[in-house]
Structure formats: structure tokens, C-alpha cells
Design a protein around this motif. Structure first.
Motif, PDB file in Angstrom:
ATOM      1  N   ARG A 171      -6.209  53.531 -21.113  1.00 62.78           N
ATOM      2  CA  ARG A 171      -7.417  53.833 -21.423  1.00 62.78           C
ATOM      3  C   ARG A 171      -8.193  52.440 -22.154  1.00 62.78           C
ATOM      4  O   ARG A 171      -7.505  51.459 -22.500  1.00 62.78           O
ATOM      5  N   PRO A 172      -9.547  52.591 -22.146  1.00 66.20           N
ATOM      6  CA  PRO A 172     -10.202  51.469 -22.782  1.00 66.20           C
ATOM      7  C   PRO A 172     -10.084  51.532 -23.999  1.00 66.20           C
ATOM      8  O   PRO A 172      -9.943  52.380 -24.847  1.00 66.20           O
ATOM      9  N   ARG A 173      -9.633  50.249 -24.884  1.00 74.47           N
ATOM     10  CA  ARG A 173      -9.471  50.063 -26.032  1.00 74.47           C
ATOM     11  C   ARG A 173     -10.694  49.754 -27.094  1.00 74.47           C
ATOM     12  O   ARG A 173     -11.493  49.026 -26.535  1.00 74.47           O
ATOM     13  N   ILE A 174     -10.699  50.446 -27.986  1.00 71.47           N
ATOM     14  CA  ILE A 174     -12.026  50.136 -29.173  1.00 71.47           C
ATOM     15  C   ILE A 174     -11.935  48.943 -29.456  1.00 71.47           C
ATOM     16  O   ILE A 174     -13.094  48.396 -29.540  1.00 71.47           O
ATOM     17  N   VAL A 194     -11.236  50.092 -38.187  1.00 66.70           N
ATOM     18  CA  VAL A 194     -10.736  51.271 -37.601  1.00 66.70           C
ATOM     19  C   VAL A 194      -9.288  51.732 -38.133  1.00 66.70           C
ATOM     20  O   VAL A 194      -8.391  51.313 -38.319  1.00 66.70           O
ATOM     21  N   LYS A 195      -9.257  53.301 -38.607  1.00 70.47           N
ATOM     22  CA  LYS A 195      -8.447  53.883 -38.963  1.00 70.47           C
ATOM     23  C   LYS A 195      -7.705  54.805 -38.053  1.00 70.47           C
ATOM     24  O   LYS A 195      -8.453  55.268 -36.961  1.00 70.47           O
ATOM     25  N   GLU A 196      -6.371  55.002 -38.022  1.00 67.91           N
ATOM     26  CA  GLU A 196      -5.641  55.754 -36.933  1.00 67.91           C
ATOM     27  C   GLU A 196      -4.793  56.923 -37.805  1.00 67.91           C
ATOM     28  O   GLU A 196      -4.285  56.481 -38.562  1.00 67.91           O
ATOM     29  N   ILE A 197      -4.905  58.156 -37.465  1.00 67.49           N
ATOM     30  CA  ILE A 197      -4.056  59.080 -38.144  1.00 67.49           C
ATOM     31  C   ILE A 197      -3.789  60.030 -37.018  1.00 67.49           C
ATOM     32  O   ILE A 197      -4.549  60.513 -35.959  1.00 67.49           O
TER      33      ILE A 197
END
Length: 209
Positions: A171-174, A194-197
Motif C-alpha cells: 500500500r502507499p505509505r504516508i 504520525v501516531k500508530e495504534i
């Protein structure tokens, strides 16, 4: 300033306000908004490129995206005439060009040409996409809905194309896209931190209680 001062509310009632001021209130609270850089082609072949911040995904299966034309703008007229459009992501590197394509050029003038945005052919539709945008969505017209002074345009997604350098793990990555977003007034934003949860399944939630 007390806690009560901070949490005191100001109320904005659309029934008691004029259109313009309430429109500015809505734009200031529905934030951040992704920007659809919508390219269309008129029946005469002139390409129009305009940013639309009322833009989002409408459906997954079939894949459909939507943007809203406030009033009858060239984007709407062209889509109605030809049944196709593209939506290019607006990268931070093209901030000034994106803003410039919002200029109210007369109908018949190509924003991309006058602003210096390079276009390239799309894969499945006759409308071009922005060559310097890392991701573009190609659409055919699905339907439109008129709501008061605005029209929501639904586009059936027939292709998504992305730079190979922007794709990882399928997938395209931010971090490679670096998209712009619209806020209120003349305010824009970048992605910042960028936060990831991970979402917690309900069964796991029960175990943790």
C-alpha cells in the motif's frame, strides 16, 4: 483563566446566522480535511484542475470516492458532460501550486497550464492526472446528489496509480505521500507527527478488565 472559562461554550446556530459566517464555522471544526485535486475535461477538451476539500471515500465495494462542488463549478459541469475525472493527492511539495489552482480562472482556461502543473495521461480514463503527485485515483461518474447550494459527486474508482517509491507492504505509505490538508480560513496543515495504534478486539478488551 479558570477551567469553567476554558470549557464555556459559544453556540453557532445556522438558523440565526448568514450562510457565509456559518460556512466558515463548519470549515473550522471539520478539520483536517483531505484535499481532492480534481482534474476534469470539458466537452471542448479543456482540462480543469481544482482542489476540493470536501472529499472522502464513500464506499468500499464498489470502490467509490466523493467530492462536493459548492455551487456549480467547472469541475461539476465537466464531470456531468464527460462522465470522468481524476483525483490526485496534494503533496506538501506542491503547496503553492495547489493553492493557485483554486484561483477563479475564467471557464475555458486550464489552471494546470497557467500555474505550471505538469499533467500526464491516466491509465483508464481520458482525463489526465498530476504527474508530480505520488498517487492518483481515476474515476468514472457514478452519480450526483444535489443538496441545497451544493452537489455531491460520486466517482466509481477504476484505477489507483502510485509511484513505486511510495509503496511498501502492498500500500502507499504516508511518509512517502506527505499530503496537505485544509483547516479553517486560509489555514493548511501537513501530517506532522504520525501516531500508530492497533484496534483492540472486544475479546481482548474483556480479558484486560
Amino acid at each position: 483563566m479558570t477551567d469553567d472559562d476554558i470549557t464555556a461554550r459559544v453556540h453557532f446556530d445556522p438558523a440565526e446566522m448568514e450562510r457565509g459566517p456559518f460556512y466558515r464555522v463548519l470549515n473550522s471544526v471539520v478539520v483536517p480535511r483531505p484535499i481532492g485535486w480534481v482534474a476534469t475535461r470539458s466537452a471542448e477538451g479543456v482540462v480543469n484542475l481544482a482542489p476540493h476539500s470536501f472529499y472522502t471515500v464513500a464506499c468500499v465495494d464498489p470502490p467509490v470516492v466523493q467530492f462536493t462542488s459548492v455551487g456549480r463549478k467547472d469541475s461539476l459541469r465537466n464531470v456531468e458532460a464527460t462522465g470522468e475525472f481524476t483525483v490526485s493527492l496534494t503533496p506538501e511539495a506542491l503547496f503553492e501550486q495547489v493553492n493557485a489552482t483554486a484561483t477563479d480562472f475564467p471557464a475555458g482556461m486550464s489552471e494546470a497550464e497557467h500555474v505550471g502543473v505538469r499533467l500526464e495521461p491516466s491509465q483508464k480514463v481520458a482525463v489526465p492526472r498530476v504527474a508530480e503527485s505520488p498517487v492518483a485515483v481515476e474515476c468514472t461518474l457514478h452519480s450526483t446528489i444535489r443538496l441545497g447550494d451544493s452537489t455531491v459527486v460520486f466517482g466509481r474508482v477504476v484505477m489507483v496509480s502510485a509511484w513505486a517509491s511510495a509503496v511498501a507492504d502492498g500500500r502507499p505509505r504516508i511518509e512517502a505521500l506527505q499530503p496537505l490538508a485544509r483547516l479553517g480560513g486560509n489555514e493548511w496543515s501537513t501530517i506532522g507527527e504520525v501516531k500508530e495504534i492497533r484496534r483492540i478486539p472486544y475479546q481482548e478488551w474483556l480479558k484486560e478488565e
